[in-house]
Design an enzyme around this catalytic site. Structure first.
Site, PDB file in Angstrom:
ATOM      1  N   PHE A  50      39.623  -9.974  17.139  1.00  0.00           N
ATOM      2  CA  PHE A  50      38.305  -9.988  16.510  1.00  0.00           C
ATOM      3  C   PHE A  50      37.636  -8.637  16.792  1.00  0.00           C
ATOM      4  O   PHE A  50      37.661  -8.171  17.932  1.00  0.00           O
ATOM      5  CB  PHE A  50      37.478 -11.143  17.068  1.00  0.00           C
ATOM      6  CG  PHE A  50      36.206 -11.379  16.300  1.00  0.00           C
ATOM      7  CD1 PHE A  50      36.222 -12.086  15.104  1.00  0.00           C
ATOM      8  CD2 PHE A  50      35.001 -10.880  16.758  1.00  0.00           C
ATOM      9  CE1 PHE A  50      35.047 -12.298  14.392  1.00  0.00           C
ATOM     10  CE2 PHE A  50      33.826 -11.090  16.044  1.00  0.00           C
ATOM     11  CZ  PHE A  50      33.846 -11.801  14.863  1.00  0.00           C
ATOM     12  N   ASP A  93      38.363 -14.830  25.304  1.00  0.00           N
ATOM     13  CA  ASP A  93      37.324 -15.088  24.314  1.00  0.00           C
ATOM     14  C   ASP A  93      37.632 -16.455  23.694  1.00  0.00           C
ATOM     15  O   ASP A  93      38.657 -16.629  23.023  1.00  0.00           O
ATOM     16  CB  ASP A  93      37.320 -13.980  23.256  1.00  0.00           C
ATOM     17  CG  ASP A  93      36.175 -14.131  22.254  1.00  0.00           C
ATOM     18  OD1 ASP A  93      35.675 -15.252  22.075  1.00  0.00           O
ATOM     19  OD2 ASP A  93      35.796 -13.109  21.638  1.00  0.00           O
ATOM     20  N   TYR A 106      27.537 -20.776  18.026  1.00  0.00           N
ATOM     21  CA  TYR A 106      27.195 -21.177  16.651  1.00  0.00           C
ATOM     22  C   TYR A 106      28.386 -21.653  15.831  1.00  0.00           C
ATOM     23  O   TYR A 106      28.242 -21.971  14.662  1.00  0.00           O
ATOM     24  CB  TYR A 106      26.461 -20.050  15.917  1.00  0.00           C
ATOM     25  CG  TYR A 106      27.150 -18.697  15.876  1.00  0.00           C
ATOM     26  CD1 TYR A 106      28.207 -18.456  15.005  1.00  0.00           C
ATOM     27  CD2 TYR A 106      26.725 -17.662  16.706  1.00  0.00           C
ATOM     28  CE1 TYR A 106      28.817 -17.221  14.968  1.00  0.00           C
ATOM     29  CE2 TYR A 106      27.333 -16.413  16.672  1.00  0.00           C
ATOM     30  CZ  TYR A 106      28.382 -16.198  15.798  1.00  0.00           C
ATOM     31  OH  TYR A 106      28.996 -14.976  15.775  1.00  0.00           O
ATOM     32  N   LYS A 107      29.582 -21.708  16.431  1.00  0.00           N
ATOM     33  CA  LYS A 107      30.740 -22.209  15.686  1.00  0.00           C
ATOM     34  C   LYS A 107      30.885 -23.709  15.970  1.00  0.00           C
ATOM     35  O   LYS A 107      30.055 -24.488  15.530  1.00  0.00           O
ATOM     36  CB  LYS A 107      31.973 -21.388  16.057  1.00  0.00           C
ATOM     37  CG  LYS A 107      31.844 -19.956  15.502  1.00  0.00           C
ATOM     38  CD  LYS A 107      32.918 -19.010  15.972  1.00  0.00           C
ATOM     39  CE  LYS A 107      32.680 -17.631  15.335  1.00  0.00           C
ATOM     40  NZ  LYS A 107      33.280 -16.545  16.089  1.00  0.00           N
ATOM     41  N   ARG A 148      40.410 -19.068   4.572  1.00  0.00           N
ATOM     42  CA  ARG A 148      40.415 -19.915   5.770  1.00  0.00           C
ATOM     43  C   ARG A 148      39.797 -21.265   5.475  1.00  0.00           C
ATOM     44  O   ARG A 148      38.738 -21.351   4.862  1.00  0.00           O
ATOM     45  CB  ARG A 148      39.584 -19.283   6.896  1.00  0.00           C
ATOM     46  CG  ARG A 148      40.229 -18.186   7.645  1.00  0.00           C
ATOM     47  CD  ARG A 148      39.497 -17.895   8.966  1.00  0.00           C
ATOM     48  NE  ARG A 148      38.033 -17.850   8.850  1.00  0.00           N
ATOM     49  CZ  ARG A 148      37.225 -17.538   9.858  1.00  0.00           C
ATOM     50  NH1 ARG A 148      37.731 -17.272  11.047  1.00  0.00           N
ATOM     51  NH2 ARG A 148      35.913 -17.514   9.696  1.00  0.00           N
TER      52      ARG A 148
END
Ligand SMILES: *Cc1c(COP(=O)(O)O)cnc(C)c1O
Length: 408
Positions: A126, A195, A220-221, A367
């Site tokens: 990422f 992570d 927030y995921k 995705r």
């Protein structure tokens, strides 16, 4: 031919988590397969925020730092996240963004390994993980080294201070063997920072079980804390005494309200605070984390695997022209599947127009994410059948589907 509508309905009827969907404010007409990017809104959040604003802030005013417990929220929410990641409550703190927490923990790790400067990661990680290493490199504090997934073992040598990896890859969904890599890093004297942004709330994580050193993760995921929710950071207890993070702000001071001229770190992970915590964001995150904690990791993991297994099977049967780049074994991947296609962007936009929300990751990946707390098997089947229809009709060729907005 298999009747997938019927099969999805059967799986939904047997799903022990089906009742939790009502805990989210999700339009029935939407199949939301992007909870791995922005989690859905918990039903309890608007009212909780109203109370935080009108009562705690409006009426309680500054007294709410003590009276409503605002000052302790980062530690309290950290403690609620702990059981989701195999941590002890006092090892986790909710604070800042993942990016900022990466910076703090990379800095802390480098100070714990004097004489070593290399921070090892993988190309295609990422971006923020790679950028935050580069930021320390630009200050002369670190040296960034990147090695492909299969070469991580041989890239570990006694120059490596820290191995920084994302547990579940944001694009492919491939999941590292956390235990094996932690062990390999430790064997060369390196520390490990995981992570967990695409892991927490979706896959099993046992930080203390594998003996990891540091971790960060996203609010927030799968934790459903809302856009820009505070992130979290974890530090194994054995490192608390030696922890020194570079963003030495006043909220991480041992006695912030003594207003001393010299910095002295607070004990443990409280030192990881920098400035004043965003209380409204913390309150929203608290609701999301509480929901996940009440559902429990075991059923969440089981449902996640069932959803991705079902979707993978139906995609292979109905849309075979899209190649899956995610691992075939549900236990070797996170909670999303990625499919590559030269027109993945347009396909994704055409899906969204039909209220099936997945996302696109450049250059060519579509995705589909399976937030196990609220995604149904019917949602997954709808995504596949709409995709089939979009390809068969050529609908994706409509010009509006190739216009790119700022956020893709
Ligand atoms: C989503 C995500 C982040 C988010 O970082 P922020 O600084 O909180 O925006 C970081 N790392 C990974 C792997 C992610 O998937």
């Amino acid at each position: 031919m298999t009747d997938w509508t019927h099969e999805a309905a059967r799986l939904d009827a047997e799903d022990p988590l089906a009742k939790w969907r009502a805990e989210f404010l999700l339009d029935e007409g939407v199949a939301y397969l992007d909870g791995n990017s922005l989690g859905a809104l918990p039903r309890a959040t608007p009212e909780r925020l109203q109370r935080a604003i009108r009562q705690e802030w409006g009426e309680g005013l500054i007294g709410s730092w003590n009276g409503a417990g605002w000052i302790g929220l980062p530690q309290k929410i950290g403690g609620m996240i702990a059981p989701l990641i195999g941590a002890q409550a006092h090892e986790v703190i909710a604070a800042d963004s993942v990016s900022v927490n990466l910076f703090k923990l990379i800095g802390a790790a480098l100070q714990m390994r004097p004489g070593r400067k290399v921070v090892l990661s993988e190309p295609g990680n990422f971006p923020t993980d790679l950028y935050m290493i580069a930021g320390q490199e630009a200050q002369g504090l670190a040296e960034r080294r990147l090695a492909d997934r299969s070469d991580i073992g041989s890239a570990l040598d006694d120059d490596v201070a820290l191995l920084l990896l994302t547990h579940v890859h944001y694009k492919t969904g491939a999941m590292y063997d956390m235990a094996a890599l932690t062990k390999a890093a430790h064997a060369t004297g390196a520390l490990v920072l995981w992570d967990l942004s695409h892991s927490v709330g979706a896959v099993p994580v046992d930080l203390n079980g594998v003996g990891a050193d540091f971790a960060v993760g996203c609010g927030y995921k799968y934790l459903n804390g809302g856009p820009g929710a505070p992130a979290f950071a974890w530090v194994a207890q054995r490192h608390h005494a030696d922890l020194r993070q570079p963003l030495s702000g006043w909220m991480g001071h041992a006695a912030p309200f003594a207003f001393e001229d010299d910095y002295a770190p607070a004990p443990g992970v409280s030192q990881l605070l920098c400035g004043t915590p965003p209380i409204l964001g913390m309150r929203a995150l608290e609701v999301g984390v509480d929901l996940m904690a009440r559902i429990g990791m075991e059923p969440l993991v089981a449902k996640s695997r069932a959803l991705s297994a079902f979707t993978g099977k139906v995609m292979a049967a109905c849309v075979p022209e899209l190649a899956c780049i995610s691992p075939a074994d549900p236990a070797a991947r996170g909670s999303h599947l990625s499919y590559v296609h030269p027109h993945a962007y347009e396909l994704c936009q055409a899906l969204i127009a039909r209220r099936v929300i997945g996302d696109f990751r450049a250059p060519d990946a579509l995705r589909l994410g399976f937030a196990p707390a609220y995604v149904s098997f019917a949602d997954c089947w709808r995504a596949v059948s709409e995709l089939r229809a979009i390809i068969d009709s050529g609908d994706w060729r409509r010009p509006e589907f190739s216009t790119r907005a700022a956020v893709t």
